[in-house]
Structures are given as structure tokens and as C-alpha cells.
Enzyme design. Sequence first.
Site, short mmCIF file in Angstrom:
data_model
loop_
_atom_site.label_atom_id
_atom_site.label_comp_id
_atom_site.label_asym_id
_atom_site.label_seq_id
_atom_site.Cartn_x
_atom_site.Cartn_y
_atom_site.Cartn_z
N LYS A 1 0.97 -1.07 0.12
CA LYS A 1 0.57 0.72 -0.09
C LYS A 1 1.37 1.28 0.52
CE LYS A 1 -2.21 1.98 3.63
NZ LYS A 1 -3.63 1.40 4.65
N PRO A 2 0.76 2.34 -1.24
CA PRO A 2 1.10 3.49 -0.87
C PRO A 2 1.48 4.20 0.91
CG PRO A 2 0.16 3.58 -3.07
CD PRO A 2 -0.76 2.64 -1.97
N ASN B 1 0.99 6.82 2.08
CA ASN B 1 0.40 7.71 2.40
C ASN B 1 -1.46 7.95 2.03
OD1 ASN B 1 1.04 8.53 -0.38
ND2 ASN B 1 1.11 10.85 0.13
N CYS B 2 -1.30 6.81 1.33
CA CYS B 2 -2.90 6.35 1.49
C CYS B 2 -3.38 5.38 2.54
CB CYS B 2 -3.11 5.17 0.12
SG CYS B 2 -2.87 5.47 -1.23
N LEU B 3 -4.48 6.09 2.54
CA LEU B 3 -5.90 5.70 4.39
C LEU B 3 -6.29 3.92 3.87
CD1 LEU B 3 -7.43 8.84 4.96
CD2 LEU B 3 -5.22 8.20 5.68
#
Length: 105
Positions: free
Chosen positions: A100-101, A103-105
Site C-alpha cells: 500500500k502506498p 500516504n494512502c488511508l
Amino acid sequence: MLPPEAFDREGFLHDLDSWSPEVARQIAAGEGIELGDEHWEVIHLLREYYSSFDSSPAMRPLVKYCALKLGPDKGRSIYLLKLFPGSPAKLGSKIAGLPKPDNCL
């Protein structure tokens, strides 16, 4: 087809080496997406980005990378949202078998 325990609670692979095109189709199907050529183009680009930078791109770097590699028509958030609704960077990375990137929620 990978068993449910191969994925974390958000559906990202625990072991990035277990990714394959078949696994990508499995993940995409779980998200209600049937992968076409345009999807594969971005999936391969995501994997290339990860290989080069050792991280999954957030949305802005993904858009810029797509523009650089695929041209200005495909380097647009609206284009990526049509392929990977909601959060293209997060969903695209998931289907591409990447983490998961950050800064992705």
C-alpha cells in the site's frame, strides 16, 4: 488462486513474490474489476515504478509517472479513476501486488 491468508486485512499481498497475472485477476475480481489492456498497461507501470523507486507511488507521483511514460492523455487522474475507482494509487498497487502506498488511508 491464492488462499485468503496470503493477503492482509486490506487485501494486499503479504509476500510480493507470490504475485502473478492470475493473482492480479483474482484481486481485481474481488474489487469488481475486469482487467483490460489499459489496466495492464498501468499495472506494469506500477511494477516498474516499484522496481525503480522501491515504493508504491502515491496519486500525484503516479499521475506524473503515467504522463511521462504513457503520454499526457493517460497521465491524468480522471483517466486513472476510470480504471481504478476510488483511489487509483491504492487499488492499482493492490492489484499489481505491491505494498500500500505510504500516504494512502
